[in-house]
Scaffold this active site. Structure first.
Site, PDB file in Angstrom:
ATOM      1  CD  GLU A  54      -2.654   1.625   0.501  1.00 48.05           C
ATOM      2  OE1 GLU A  54      -2.725   2.818   0.177  1.00 48.05           O
ATOM      3  OE2 GLU A  54      -3.360   0.726   0.002  1.00 48.05           O
TER       4      GLU A  54
ATOM      5  CB  CYS B 256     -14.319   1.256  -7.535  1.00 46.17           C
ATOM      6  SG  CYS B 256     -12.746   2.132  -7.681  1.00 46.17           S
TER       7      CYS B 256
END
Length: 463
Positions: free
Chosen positions: A341, A415
């Site tokens: 991340e 998404c």
């Protein structure tokens, strides 16, 4: 129709249209030429009509004109409504810009989202999955467990507005309820507005954020000038009465502080019970807004990866460990999960969450995944499976490194169907096949399309 349009603008023309189909974002599509009143010079021109559904005859007011198309808003339904039309459940629908599909039956919303995903996969990659899985549905209408709500004080009226932006506008519309917000949050909006109205420094508040864990609620107040002690005490008493955590944020994320920190750490919590894992998070951390869809999504991802004890999994864009920790449960103590991340703070949060769940097989690294990471040791260890959960921009920069990972199975959580389709095309070039896909109704009543896809390695290709 239940408040599904703003007041008419007299200067804009109105025409009658026969609606033919739906656009990807849920607007009705019609063409000039289907009615004798249409201007002859516009025949054949496409019109996107907000709130109109296929098969309906509507009167619509033009709101925007361009060379190839026009936009309009339905002002009157002239004949029988579509079988897919339902009554909007929110009194603010049509003014508030948060929802765009409350007038469409939930089944049709999901059907539309699947069509969007199919269309993008075909257009950008020329592929379709071997199998379409059943959509993941939201189990309740009040699904949102967090929201940022705008605040604006109107001094001439001595009135404070608490609400969301209007459709295609920066103007706030005052709301007293939100049908998609968790009921424990929505029910407190009127009282929260009255509290903010009573503060001396109300003009200095830009927005508030509400977040709900499984057992806690937080109220974050973003203020651009320092609040006086009396205002802070009023906010404190409100939070104490409600049993909420109170946070103030005068500047950027680093300025966030909890009032009455002695009551506990700066944390909310949620659990994924199917995996016996519990997460701690800050009010500013990214978490999925829909708890039930999130749990179903994580379960499906683990099922698709078919993980065995002792396998190695790479989780890219891992955040606070929403997928990493369940994956670590699946591979067991002899396996390994590597989460990556960009945010160092989120990497620390994921590391802490792994420790609190005794998952020593999960390790986390901070890395900007849009930049070259091939020199890092974690990127060269080889993996049995790969999970990618990127932001809307997708994971295009990562695709060149995928062959080096050696993963037999890849789950891509998206998404944005356009970037998923683009990246899927690259995965196919690398010798992967799109085996399964499903849409997920993470954001019910909106046009946002969330999806999950499984790719499997089928052949060796010299890249």
């Amino acid at each position: 129709m239940k408040q599904q349009a703003k007041s008419r603008k007299p200067q804009q023309p109105e025409y009658i249209f026969q609606v033919e189909t739906l656009s990807h974002e849920g607007r009705g599509i019609a063409h000039y030429g289907s009615h004798p009143d249409h201007p002859a010079d516009k025949h054949g021109k496409k019109v996107f009509i907000r709130y109109a559904l296929p098969g309906e005859t509507v009167k619509a007011q033009i709101t925007h004109e361009a060379k190839r198309l026009e936009e309009a808003e339905m002002v009157e339904l002239l004949a029988e409504p579509s079988a897919n039309r339902v009554e909007a459940v929110c009194p603010h629908y049509g003014i508030c810009g948060g929802c765009s599909m409350q007038h469409i039956h939930p089944d049709e919303q999901i059907h539309l989202k699947q069509n969007v995903l199919q269309s993008h996969l075909q257009h950008f990659a020329g592929i379709q999955p071997e199998q379409w899985l059943e959509p993941i549905r939201s189990l309740q209408s009040d699904y949102r467990r967090r929201a940022r709500i705008g605040v604006r004080y109107l001094p001439k009226q001595d009135r404070l507005i608490l609400g969301f932006r209007e459709h295609h506008s920066n103007r706030l519309t005052s709301i007293h309820t939100c049908s998609v917000l968790d009921k424990k949050l929505s029910d407190n909006l009127p009282e929260l507005r009255n509290l903010l109205q009573s503060l001396k420094g109300k003009a200095h508040i830009g927005h508030v954020e509400l977040a709900k864990g499984d057992h806690e609620i937080s109220l974050l107040v973003r203020h651009i000038e320092k609040l006086n002690n009396a205002d802070v005490n009023q906010l404190r008493q409100f939070a104490l009465h409600k049993g909420w955590q109170l946070y103030l944020q005068p500047k950027g994320p680093e300025s966030l502080r909890r009032i009455d920190e002695e009551q506990g750490a700066m944390r909310l919590h949620y659990a994924l019970n199917a995996f016996d894992v519990n997460f701690a998070f800050s009010p500013l951390d990214f978490t999925q807004v829909n708890a039930t869809v999130n749990e179903q999504m994580v379960q499906l991802a683990c099922e698709l990866l078919q993980l065995q004890q002792g396998e190695r999994v790479l989780d890219l864009f891992c955040g606070l460990g929403n997928f990493s920790l369940p994956l670590a449960r699946c591979v067991g103590a002899k396996g390994q999960v590597v989460g990556v991340e960009a945010s160092e703070e989120m990497v620390q949060r994921a590391t802490d969450n792994a420790k609190r769940n005794n998952l020593v097989q999960a390790s986390f690294f901070s890395q900007d995944l849009t930049k070259d990471f091939s020199h890092h040791s974690w990127a060269n260890q080889g993996f049995d499976a790969l999970l990618i959960d990127p932001p809307r921009a997708g994971a295009y920069e990562i695709m060149q490194y995928v062959p080096n990972f050696g993963a037999k199975r890849i789950v891509y959580v998206s998404c944005n169907p356009a970037t998923l389709a683009r990246d899927a095309g690259v995965l196919v070039q690398h010798g992967y096949q799109l085996k399964k896909a499903a849409v997920m109704d993470m954001f019910t009543h909106t046009e946002h399309v969330e999806s999950i896809a499984l790719f499997e390695k089928i052949q060796e290709i010299n890249d």
